[in-house]
Design a protein around this motif. Structure first.
Motif, mmCIF file in Angstrom:
data_model
loop_
_atom_site.group_PDB
_atom_site.id
_atom_site.type_symbol
_atom_site.label_atom_id
_atom_site.label_comp_id
_atom_site.label_asym_id
_atom_site.label_seq_id
_atom_site.Cartn_x
_atom_site.Cartn_y
_atom_site.Cartn_z
ATOM 1 N N ASP A 182 8.991 7.635 -18.763
ATOM 2 C CA ASP A 182 10.410 7.691 -18.393
ATOM 3 C C ASP A 182 10.589 6.843 -17.138
ATOM 4 N N ARG A 183 11.729 6.191 -17.080
ATOM 5 C CA ARG A 183 11.940 5.245 -15.978
ATOM 6 C C ARG A 183 11.917 5.940 -14.614
ATOM 7 N N GLY A 184 12.437 7.161 -14.544
ATOM 8 C CA GLY A 184 12.484 7.847 -13.261
ATOM 9 C C GLY A 184 11.119 8.031 -12.645
ATOM 10 N N THR A 185 10.158 8.526 -13.441
ATOM 11 C CA THR A 185 8.814 8.718 -12.901
ATOM 12 C C THR A 185 8.152 7.383 -12.601
ATOM 13 N N TRP A 186 8.386 6.384 -13.454
ATOM 14 C CA TRP A 186 7.806 5.061 -13.206
ATOM 15 C C TRP A 186 8.285 4.493 -11.868
ATOM 16 N N LEU A 187 9.576 4.622 -11.584
ATOM 17 C CA LEU A 187 10.099 4.069 -10.339
ATOM 18 C C LEU A 187 9.509 4.758 -9.112
ATOM 19 N N SER A 188 9.183 6.044 -9.257
ATOM 20 C CA SER A 188 8.621 6.770 -8.116
ATOM 21 C C SER A 188 7.098 6.688 -8.064
ATOM 22 N N PHE A 189 6.474 6.063 -9.064
ATOM 23 C CA PHE A 189 5.016 5.998 -9.182
ATOM 24 C C PHE A 189 4.470 4.902 -8.264
ATOM 25 N N LYS A 190 3.461 5.236 -7.476
ATOM 26 C CA LYS A 190 2.933 4.295 -6.486
ATOM 27 C C LYS A 190 1.680 3.559 -6.954
ATOM 28 N N ASN A 191 0.895 4.192 -7.806
ATOM 29 C CA ASN A 191 -0.407 3.644 -8.192
ATOM 30 C C ASN A 191 -0.294 2.756 -9.432
ATOM 31 N N ARG A 192 0.493 1.692 -9.342
ATOM 32 C CA ARG A 192 0.790 0.895 -10.539
ATOM 33 C C ARG A 192 -0.323 -0.068 -10.936
ATOM 34 N N GLY A 193 -1.137 -0.458 -10.001
ATOM 35 C CA GLY A 193 -2.199 -1.410 -10.327
ATOM 36 C C GLY A 193 -1.616 -2.676 -10.927
ATOM 37 N N GLU A 194 -2.108 -3.060 -12.123
ATOM 38 C CA GLU A 194 -1.636 -4.259 -12.804
ATOM 39 C C GLU A 194 -0.561 -3.962 -13.848
ATOM 40 N N LEU A 195 -0.006 -2.751 -13.819
ATOM 41 C CA LEU A 195 0.992 -2.377 -14.820
ATOM 42 C C LEU A 195 2.388 -2.853 -14.428
ATOM 43 N N THR A 196 3.204 -3.119 -15.448
ATOM 44 C CA THR A 196 4.595 -3.498 -15.248
ATOM 45 C C THR A 196 5.396 -3.094 -16.474
ATOM 46 N N ILE A 197 6.698 -3.090 -16.356
ATOM 47 C CA ILE A 197 7.552 -2.801 -17.515
ATOM 48 C C ILE A 197 7.552 -4.013 -18.440
ATOM 49 N N LEU A 198 7.262 -3.757 -19.723
ATOM 50 C CA LEU A 198 7.213 -4.833 -20.711
ATOM 51 C C LEU A 198 8.317 -4.734 -21.756
ATOM 52 N N VAL A 199 8.728 -3.514 -22.095
ATOM 53 C CA VAL A 199 9.797 -3.328 -23.077
ATOM 54 C C VAL A 199 10.821 -2.353 -22.508
ATOM 55 N N GLU A 200 12.074 -2.778 -22.524
ATOM 56 C CA GLU A 200 13.180 -1.941 -22.069
ATOM 57 C C GLU A 200 14.463 -2.423 -22.734
ATOM 58 N N ALA A 201 15.568 -1.708 -22.463
ATOM 59 C CA ALA A 201 16.888 -2.100 -22.967
ATOM 60 C C ALA A 201 17.001 -2.043 -24.482
ATOM 61 N N ASP A 202 16.219 -1.190 -25.114
ATOM 62 C CA ASP A 202 16.358 -0.904 -26.538
ATOM 63 C C ASP A 202 17.100 0.425 -26.632
ATOM 64 N N LYS A 203 18.169 0.486 -27.420
ATOM 65 C CA LYS A 203 18.967 1.719 -27.487
ATOM 66 C C LYS A 203 18.133 2.912 -27.954
ATOM 67 N N ARG A 204 17.024 2.649 -28.644
ATOM 68 C CA ARG A 204 16.159 3.748 -29.101
ATOM 69 C C ARG A 204 15.375 4.372 -27.959
ATOM 70 N N LEU A 205 15.447 3.769 -26.767
ATOM 71 C CA LEU A 205 14.766 4.298 -25.593
ATOM 72 C C LEU A 205 15.667 5.193 -24.745
ATOM 73 N N PHE A 206 16.875 5.450 -25.225
ATOM 74 C CA PHE A 206 17.822 6.328 -24.524
ATOM 75 C C PHE A 206 17.215 7.722 -24.364
ATOM 76 N N ASN A 207 17.360 8.306 -23.171
ATOM 77 C CA ASN A 207 16.671 9.555 -22.839
ATOM 78 C C ASN A 207 17.636 10.557 -22.197
ATOM 79 N N PRO A 208 18.332 11.381 -23.013
ATOM 80 C CA PRO A 208 19.287 12.349 -22.460
ATOM 81 C C PRO A 208 18.627 13.659 -22.051
ATOM 82 N N TYR A 209 19.160 14.282 -21.017
ATOM 83 C CA TYR A 209 18.690 15.580 -20.533
ATOM 84 C C TYR A 209 19.772 16.635 -20.750
ATOM 85 N N GLY A 210 19.351 17.833 -21.162
ATOM 86 C CA GLY A 210 20.281 18.933 -21.347
ATOM 87 C C GLY A 210 19.843 20.155 -20.570
#
Length: 279
Positions: free
Chosen positions: A201-229
């Protein structure tokens, strides 16, 4: 003996709150109001609750204890009567919870999105905005992949994406597929150590510090929509549920004040969650 009887009776009446019409002994302090919220590791590990709860507690005097689990485990805790409120992000599982009568109403609170994270070199060549095609490439390349494997909302979204990709995960997974059975933060740590791909989830990724060589590769796909209830656990199922205090928390989250607090939570100027309450 009469004196002893009177002394015993006075203590007994005081204990049962009938002496002088008082509910508690003189000078005794009532326990502060509190509730248990079963929620996801993404809301806790992203830092959202640390941002929200001081404002709610200051306004209402109600203390909130958060039990951070995968969505499936959070709903199971509520099914056992071990929570007053659930705040989760797996719509099919939430609707099942409602249908079973464990809550009377589900309310939209906020949303963000999932992202496919992986090594900057992107050896499986998944970069883009089509997560289904990306998962197909991951399976074909047997690229190192870390799964939360914990029945969380993120894990459910991952499994749905494999299915939409036409991949029979049980038939193809091997050493390249690492099922860690942990929350989002530990799973990201594993992916960083292994230089592996992971759905986060993007929220945890943005707050994650130990990224090493990782980066966002796929985003902006409507199937990645993440609603909370958010749902109050049905007090008719469990009389122990603190319905008044739990409903106060639900009402605050979906109020203009609560929604503004959600929107104001940012890391490095980037908003992590977007309010979506209908009222």
């Amino acid at each position: 003996m009469d004196l002893l009887r009177r002394s015993f009776l006075a203590r007994a009446l005081l204990a049962f709150g009938v002496l002088g019409g008082l509910g508690t002994a003189p000078g005794a302090r009532a326990e502060p109001a509190s509730i248990v919220v079963a929620s996801t590791t993404s809301t806790e590990q992203s830092g959202l609750f640390k941002h929200l709860l001081p404002a709610f507690e200051a306004k209402t005097g109600i203390a909130v204890k958060v039990v951070a689990l995968g969505t499936g485990q959070a709903l199971d805790a509520a099914r056992r009567g071990d929570a007053d409120v659930v705040l989760v992000h797996d719509r099919p599982a939430e609707e099942k919870f409602l249908a079973e009568g464990f809550a009377m109403q589900r309310q939209d609170v906020m949303y963000n999105d999932f992202v496919l994270v992986g090594p900057k070199a992107d050896p499986a060549r998944v970069r883009g905005n089509d997560v289904v095609a990306a998962f197909g490439k991951l399976a074909a390349a047997k690229a190192p992949f870390v799964s939360r494997g914990d029945r969380s909302g993120t894990h459910s979204a991952e499994l749905r994406t494999w299915k939409e990709s036409g991949i029979d995960l049980n038939a193809v997974k091997g050493e390249w597929y690492r099922d860690v059975g942990q929350g989002m933060g530990p799973a990201l740590n594993a992916a960083s150590a292994l230089d592996a791909y992971i759905l986060a989830d993007r929220g945890t990724w943005l707050s994650f510090k130990n990224r090493g060589e990782l980066t966002i590769l796929v985003e902006a796909d409507k199937r990645l929509f993440n609603p909370y209830g958010v749902m109050l656990v049905n007090p008719s199922k469990y009389p122990s549920v603190k319905a008044k205090e739990g409903q106060a928390f639900v009402d605050w989250l979906v109020s203009p004040e609560g929604q503004a607090a959600i929107a104001s939570y940012k890391i490095a100027g980037e908003q992590l969650f977007f309010p979506s309450a209908s009222r």
